[in-house]
Design a protein around this motif. Sequence first.
Motif, PDB file in Angstrom:
ATOM      1  N   LEU A   1       0.826  -1.201   0.000  1.00 52.45           N
ATOM      2  CA  LEU A   1       0.000   0.000   0.000  1.00 52.45           C
ATOM      3  C   LEU A   1       0.863   1.255   0.000  1.00 52.45           C
ATOM      4  CD1 LEU A   1      -2.794  -1.102   2.494  1.00 52.45           C
ATOM      5  CD2 LEU A   1      -2.759  -1.274   0.006  1.00 52.45           C
ATOM      6  N   ASP A   2       1.985   1.206   0.709  1.00 50.39           N
ATOM      7  CA  ASP A   2       3.031   2.216   0.627  1.00 50.39           C
ATOM      8  C   ASP A   2       4.308   1.583   1.164  1.00 50.39           C
ATOM      9  OD1 ASP A   2       3.045   2.404   3.448  1.00 50.39           O
ATOM     10  OD2 ASP A   2       1.659   4.076   3.450  1.00 50.39           O
ATOM     11  N   ASP A   3       5.316   2.374   1.428  1.00 52.22           N
ATOM     12  CA  ASP A   3       6.609   1.823   1.859  1.00 52.22           C
ATOM     13  C   ASP A   3       6.542   1.170   3.234  1.00 52.22           C
ATOM     14  OD1 ASP A   3       7.735   2.687  -0.486  1.00 52.22           O
ATOM     15  OD2 ASP A   3       8.512   4.564   0.373  1.00 52.22           O
ATOM     16  N   GLU A   4       5.501   1.451   3.997  1.00 52.60           N
ATOM     17  CA  GLU A   4       5.452   0.975   5.369  1.00 52.60           C
ATOM     18  C   GLU A   4       4.272   0.065   5.668  1.00 52.60           C
ATOM     19  OE1 GLU A   4       5.476   4.641   7.527  1.00 52.60           O
ATOM     20  OE2 GLU A   4       7.663   4.635   7.686  1.00 52.60           O
ATOM     21  N   ILE A   5       3.327  -0.047   4.730  1.00 54.34           N
ATOM     22  CA  ILE A   5       2.123  -0.857   4.969  1.00 54.34           C
ATOM     23  C   ILE A   5       2.015  -1.926   3.898  1.00 54.34           C
ATOM     24  CG2 ILE A   5      -0.374  -0.845   5.234  1.00 54.34           C
ATOM     25  CD1 ILE A   5      -0.228   2.072   5.997  1.00 54.34           C
ATOM     26  N   ILE A   6       1.910  -3.171   4.329  1.00 51.16           N
ATOM     27  CA  ILE A   6       1.779  -4.307   3.421  1.00 51.16           C
ATOM     28  C   ILE A   6       0.505  -5.063   3.754  1.00 51.16           C
ATOM     29  CG2 ILE A   6       2.744  -6.538   2.746  1.00 51.16           C
ATOM     30  CD1 ILE A   6       5.503  -5.385   3.206  1.00 51.16           C
ATOM     31  N   LEU A   7      -0.276  -5.339   2.733  1.00 52.96           N
ATOM     32  CA  LEU A   7      -1.484  -6.146   2.852  1.00 52.96           C
ATOM     33  C   LEU A   7      -1.252  -7.455   2.106  1.00 52.96           C
ATOM     34  CD1 LEU A   7      -4.386  -5.812   4.060  1.00 52.96           C
ATOM     35  CD2 LEU A   7      -5.126  -5.224   1.746  1.00 52.96           C
ATOM     36  N   LYS A   8      -1.559  -8.573   2.761  1.00 54.70           N
ATOM     37  CA  LYS A   8      -1.269  -9.860   2.135  1.00 54.70           C
ATOM     38  C   LYS A   8      -2.469 -10.809   2.296  1.00 54.70           C
ATOM     39  CE  LYS A   8       2.790 -11.561   2.873  1.00 54.70           C
ATOM     40  NZ  LYS A   8       3.940 -12.253   3.528  1.00 54.70           N
ATOM     41  N   PRO A   9      -3.299 -10.949   1.251  1.00 57.78           N
ATOM     42  CA  PRO A   9      -4.339 -11.977   1.278  1.00 57.78           C
ATOM     43  C   PRO A   9      -3.714 -13.350   1.011  1.00 57.78           C
ATOM     44  CG  PRO A   9      -4.429 -10.766  -0.789  1.00 57.78           C
ATOM     45  CD  PRO A   9      -3.364 -10.111   0.033  1.00 57.78           C
ATOM     46  N   THR A  10      -4.107 -14.337   1.797  1.00 61.18           N
ATOM     47  CA  THR A  10      -3.547 -15.682   1.659  1.00 61.18           C
ATOM     48  C   THR A  10      -4.653 -16.720   1.808  1.00 61.18           C
ATOM     49  OG1 THR A  10      -3.066 -15.915   4.023  1.00 61.18           O
ATOM     50  CG2 THR A  10      -1.324 -14.971   2.637  1.00 61.18           C
ATOM     51  N   ILE A  11      -4.379 -17.911   1.310  1.00 60.38           N
ATOM     52  CA  ILE A  11      -5.256 -19.059   1.531  1.00 60.38           C
ATOM     53  C   ILE A  11      -4.399 -20.268   1.849  1.00 60.38           C
ATOM     54  CG2 ILE A  11      -7.171 -18.263   0.094  1.00 60.38           C
ATOM     55  CD1 ILE A  11      -6.132 -19.990  -2.148  1.00 60.38           C
ATOM     56  N   MET A  12      -4.959 -21.158   2.643  1.00 61.73           N
ATOM     57  CA  MET A  12      -4.281 -22.409   2.959  1.00 61.73           C
ATOM     58  C   MET A  12      -5.328 -23.512   3.054  1.00 61.73           C
ATOM     59  SD  MET A  12      -1.568 -23.292   5.981  1.00 61.73           S
ATOM     60  CE  MET A  12      -2.564 -22.564   7.264  1.00 61.73           C
ATOM     61  N   THR A  13      -5.170 -24.539   2.251  1.00 61.01           N
ATOM     62  CA  THR A  13      -6.121 -25.642   2.185  1.00 61.01           C
ATOM     63  C   THR A  13      -5.443 -26.935   2.619  1.00 61.01           C
ATOM     64  OG1 THR A  13      -7.345 -24.623   0.356  1.00 61.01           O
ATOM     65  CG2 THR A  13      -7.655 -26.981   0.693  1.00 61.01           C
TER      66      THR A  13
ATOM     67  N   ASP B   1       0.612  -5.774   7.728  1.00 58.22           N
ATOM     68  CA  ASP B   1       1.933  -5.566   8.332  1.00 58.22           C
ATOM     69  C   ASP B   1       2.280  -4.077   8.230  1.00 58.22           C
ATOM     70  OD1 ASP B   1       4.641  -5.298   8.888  1.00 58.22           O
ATOM     71  OD2 ASP B   1       5.252  -7.054   7.749  1.00 58.22           O
ATOM     72  N   TYR B   2       2.391  -3.430   9.392  1.00 62.47           N
ATOM     73  CA  TYR B   2       2.706  -2.005   9.415  1.00 62.47           C
ATOM     74  C   TYR B   2       4.100  -1.805   9.999  1.00 62.47           C
ATOM     75  CZ  TYR B   2       2.502   2.951  10.711  1.00 62.47           C
ATOM     76  OH  TYR B   2       2.775   4.293  10.856  1.00 62.47           O
ATOM     77  N   LYS B   3       5.029  -1.411   9.154  1.00 62.17           N
ATOM     78  CA  LYS B   3       6.410  -1.125   9.536  1.00 62.17           C
ATOM     79  C   LYS B   3       7.120  -2.334  10.151  1.00 62.17           C
ATOM     80  CE  LYS B   3       5.932   3.830  10.481  1.00 62.17           C
ATOM     81  NZ  LYS B   3       6.150   4.909  11.478  1.00 62.17           N
ATOM     82  N   GLU B   4       6.620  -3.538   9.861  1.00 62.28           N
ATOM     83  CA  GLU B   4       7.160  -4.743  10.497  1.00 62.28           C
ATOM     84  C   GLU B   4       7.205  -4.578  12.011  1.00 62.28           C
ATOM     85  OE1 GLU B   4       9.902  -7.658   9.033  1.00 62.28           O
ATOM     86  OE2 GLU B   4      10.496  -6.243   7.493  1.00 62.28           O
ATOM     87  N   LYS B   5       6.192  -3.906  12.515  1.00 67.54           N
ATOM     88  CA  LYS B   5       6.094  -3.682  13.952  1.00 67.54           C
ATOM     89  C   LYS B   5       4.711  -4.054  14.465  1.00 67.54           C
ATOM     90  CE  LYS B   5       8.332  -0.376  15.824  1.00 67.54           C
ATOM     91  NZ  LYS B   5       8.855   0.958  16.286  1.00 67.54           N
TER      92      LYS B   5
ATOM     93  N   SER C   1     -15.417 -21.446  11.034  1.00 63.24           N
ATOM     94  CA  SER C   1     -14.900 -20.531  12.038  1.00 63.24           C
ATOM     95  C   SER C   1     -14.520 -19.189  11.433  1.00 63.24           C
ATOM     96  CB  SER C   1     -13.674 -21.146  12.719  1.00 63.24           C
ATOM     97  OG  SER C   1     -12.586 -21.207  11.810  1.00 63.24           O
ATOM     98  N   ILE C   2     -14.365 -18.220  12.330  1.00 63.90           N
ATOM     99  CA  ILE C   2     -13.858 -16.909  11.973  1.00 63.90           C
ATOM    100  C   ILE C   2     -12.952 -16.462  13.116  1.00 63.90           C
ATOM    101  CG2 ILE C   2     -15.826 -15.696  13.013  1.00 63.90           C
ATOM    102  CD1 ILE C   2     -15.551 -13.621  10.758  1.00 63.90           C
ATOM    103  N   GLY C   3     -11.880 -15.743  12.778  1.00 59.00           N
ATOM    104  CA  GLY C   3     -10.937 -15.375  13.824  1.00 59.00           C
ATOM    105  C   GLY C   3     -10.129 -14.144  13.470  1.00 59.00           C
ATOM    106  N   ALA C   4      -9.368 -13.668  14.449  1.00 60.23           N
ATOM    107  CA  ALA C   4      -8.538 -12.483  14.266  1.00 60.23           C
ATOM    108  C   ALA C   4      -7.245 -12.649  15.044  1.00 60.23           C
ATOM    109  CB  ALA C   4      -9.273 -11.232  14.726  1.00 60.23           C
ATOM    110  N   PHE C   5      -6.196 -11.978  14.566  1.00 59.69           N
ATOM    111  CA  PHE C   5      -4.887 -12.007  15.208  1.00 59.69           C
ATOM    112  C   PHE C   5      -4.350 -10.597  15.307  1.00 59.69           C
ATOM    113  CE2 PHE C   5      -0.340 -11.588  14.364  1.00 59.69           C
ATOM    114  CZ  PHE C   5       0.211 -12.274  15.445  1.00 59.69           C
ATOM    115  N   THR C   6      -3.639 -10.310  16.398  1.00 62.17           N
ATOM    116  CA  THR C   6      -2.923  -9.055  16.522  1.00 62.17           C
ATOM    117  C   THR C   6      -1.567  -9.334  17.155  1.00 62.17           C
ATOM    118  OG1 THR C   6      -2.990  -6.793  17.404  1.00 62.17           O
ATOM    119  CG2 THR C   6      -3.906  -8.536  18.787  1.00 62.17           C
ATOM    120  N   GLY C   7      -0.543  -8.623  16.669  1.00 66.53           N
ATOM    121  CA  GLY C   7       0.801  -8.840  17.178  1.00 66.53           C
ATOM    122  C   GLY C   7       1.611  -7.567  17.143  1.00 66.53           C
TER     123      GLY C   7
END
Length: 309
Positions: free
Chosen positions: A208-220, A237-241, A253-259
């Motif tokens: 999205l810019d130099d500091e924000i990365i959006l990554k859609p993924t799938i795993m089957t 991923d914001y600033k790898e922070k 199911s539905i879920g969320a993660f924060t780190g």
Amino acid sequence: MNYFNLKPVFLLFMLLTNIMLTAQSDPKLSAYFFTPLTYNPAFAGSYEGMSLSSAYSSQWVGFDGAPKTFFLSAHGTFFSAKTGLGLDLINDNIGATTETKTMLNFAYQVELNDQWSMSLGIKSGFSNYTIDYRLLNIENPGEYPGGPNTVTSINFNVGTGLYIYSKNYFLGLSAPNLLANKYIDSFNNTLANSSQNYFLTSGYVIELDDEIILKPTIMTRIVKGAPLSTLYAVNLDYKEKFYGSLNFDFDNSIGAFTGYRFMEKIMVGYSYDTSINKFSNYNGGIHSVFLNYRIADYWKRERCSCSTF
């Protein structure tokens, strides 16, 4: 070799995951997502340094004997920038049964051209399956022939996998347990069977810019004779922070993660998943905590566009 575009392949792959495939109900896929070495040995060395990750997941909170799983994985580049080595350990406890897997991983990177690379991996190790009869409520004790309080069975495991990736795309295929093992006790009774698990993974990195990365993924996850299990996730991923993720498994199911990563080396995270089927009225969901530690190494392989934890 000519440059080729995998974007149509990624879109087609997302559609194909809805066809009649079969999968196994193992530890929740979102937990696997943060310890990818457990399902694909080609991941070893995918980060441009050394990485140590651990995760603890408590599933179906409220059920007696509900699954509790501990993951530990470490990987990095050794000997050359093309060679990755890793170790992963899974301890899975369900009711009276406990299974511990310890696997060594080896990966080798091949540059297909100036845009694409491929990582090929193998893994091998042992699994230890234990059942503690003292934790069982036996309705007719007279039918139980007696014997030791605990029974243990040890089996050899072997698996393989690959990643094809560019700066923005990745596509993976893996089979972390190629052998169909049977766990038996001293009376030659079958305690459990393991089946071949196949994992298909894919994702696309959107800067999205130099500091924000959006990554859609799938795993089957695919296993003969069981319902399909596909995890769809959107990761931020914001600033790898700062890290965030939303995931869903249709009809399940539905879920969320924060780190959060601090001192550039340590990441701590938490995820919560809840059922969206009939089991939602009977359990308190799935709670998982994560810890990751990174250090630089001499070889510094170029980072994969896959999930580099």
